[in-house]
Design an enzyme around this catalytic site. Structure first.
Site, PDB file in Angstrom:
ATOM      1  N   ASP A  38       2.594  -2.594   8.311  1.00  0.00           N
ATOM      2  CA  ASP A  38       1.979  -2.379   7.142  1.00  0.00           C
ATOM      3  C   ASP A  38       0.633  -1.838   7.798  1.00  0.00           C
ATOM      4  O   ASP A  38       0.850  -1.071   8.687  1.00  0.00           O
ATOM      5  CB  ASP A  38       1.007  -4.592   6.620  1.00  0.00           C
ATOM      6  CG  ASP A  38       0.459  -4.382   5.494  1.00  0.00           C
ATOM      7  OD1 ASP A  38       0.365  -3.127   4.722  1.00  0.00           O
ATOM      8  OD2 ASP A  38      -0.469  -5.032   4.984  1.00  0.00           O
ATOM      9  N   GLY A  90      -7.073  -4.305   3.276  1.00  0.00           N
ATOM     10  CA  GLY A  90      -6.957  -5.163   1.502  1.00  0.00           C
ATOM     11  C   GLY A  90      -7.712  -4.080   0.719  1.00  0.00           C
ATOM     12  O   GLY A  90      -8.224  -5.120  -0.709  1.00  0.00           O
ATOM     13  N   GLY A  91      -7.436  -3.014   0.748  1.00  0.00           N
ATOM     14  CA  GLY A  91      -7.843  -1.951  -0.898  1.00  0.00           C
ATOM     15  C   GLY A  91      -7.126  -2.143  -1.758  1.00  0.00           C
ATOM     16  O   GLY A  91      -7.823  -2.061  -2.663  1.00  0.00           O
ATOM     17  N   GLY A 120       0.635  -1.329  -0.122  1.00  0.00           N
ATOM     18  CA  GLY A 120       0.184   0.252  -0.584  1.00  0.00           C
ATOM     19  C   GLY A 120       0.634   1.290   0.204  1.00  0.00           C
ATOM     20  O   GLY A 120       1.900   0.810  -0.131  1.00  0.00           O
ATOM     21  N   GLU A 140      -0.933 -10.890   3.238  1.00  0.00           N
ATOM     22  CA  GLU A 140      -0.672  -9.651   3.952  1.00  0.00           C
ATOM     23  C   GLU A 140      -1.679 -10.546   5.682  1.00  0.00           C
ATOM     24  O   GLU A 140      -0.434  -9.686   6.461  1.00  0.00           O
ATOM     25  CB  GLU A 140      -1.704  -8.400   4.130  1.00  0.00           C
ATOM     26  CG  GLU A 140      -1.794  -7.402   3.146  1.00  0.00           C
ATOM     27  CD  GLU A 140      -2.097  -6.115   2.520  1.00  0.00           C
ATOM     28  OE1 GLU A 140      -1.696  -5.204   2.602  1.00  0.00           O
ATOM     29  OE2 GLU A 140      -3.288  -6.182   3.216  1.00  0.00           O
TER      30      GLU A 140
END
EC number: 5.3.1.6
Length: 216
Positions: A79, A93-94, A27, A101
């Site tokens: 994360d 989880g976008g 991300g 993950e």
């Protein structure tokens, strides 16, 4: 907003020790962490990546990447999150990497979540929950999710690193996040979902204009 993400990324570096193997998430905030990690890459042993995108970024910075199967102990996983509350429960989880993950997070001894203040919520659920689904089960899983009260939307044109599809689910009931995580995962065809209520973040580093605070 980028400045806050950089602040959070820098704060996570303080938890990195010499000769560590580090789990690295996926991300925009993690991308800044990778840049910071590159400056001390000579001190660490290697990284385990939670996605192909993260692996490519790590390798581009000259940071060694190893397979999770070759690791017995993973001291730390760093994360971001789409939403996080003060208990360390998250929606993630976008970016579509939720399954890997969650796997890497569960292997790690310590999970450090790095976010800017906009990601901190009192109650989860504004952000949709990504659900990774085996392609042939898409319609069936969507119908089952509707029975749970959710509104699933197919993420057009997106394929996960595992070769599956994503349903983004809105309007789920987050009164008991752990039960929701289980309810989604028991649907046949669901690989994993983006509710992180069982594997909580151990530390939540929140960046704001005034600095970085540890929410937990």
């Amino acid at each position: 907003m980028s400045e806050l993400k950089i602040k959070a990324a820098k704060a996570a570096i303080a938890y990195i020790e010499d000769d560590m193997v580090i789990g690295v998430g996926t991300g925009s905030t993690v991308n800044f962490f990778i840049k910071e990690l590159a400056a001390i890459k000579h001190k660490i042993e290697a990284c385990v990546a939670s996605s192909k995108a993260t692996e490519a970024l790590l390798r581009a910075e000259g940071i060694p990447v190893i397979d999770l199967n070759s690791v017995q102990d993973l001291p730390i996983y760093v994360d971001g999150a789409d939403e996080v509350n003060e208990r360390g429960e998250m929606i993630k989880g976008g970016g579509g990497a939720l399954t890997r993950e969650k796997i890497v997070a569960n292997v790690a001894t310590q999970f450090i979540c790095i976010v800017d203040e906009s990601k901190v919520v009192k109650r989860l659920g504004e952000f949709p929950v990504a659900v990774e689904v085996v392609p042939m089960a898409r319609s069936f899983v969507a119908r089952q999710i509707v029975k749970l009260g959710g509104d699933p939307e197919y993420r057009e044109g997106f394929v996960t690193d595992n070769g599956n599809i994503i349903l983004d689910v809105f309007n789920l009931n987050f009164s008991t996040p752990m039960a929701l995580e289980d309810s989604l995962n028991v649907i046949p065809g669901v690989v994993e979902n983006g509710v992180f209520a069982k594997r909580l973040a151990d530390k939540v580093l929140v960046a704001s204009a005034s600095g970085v605070n540890n929410l937990k």
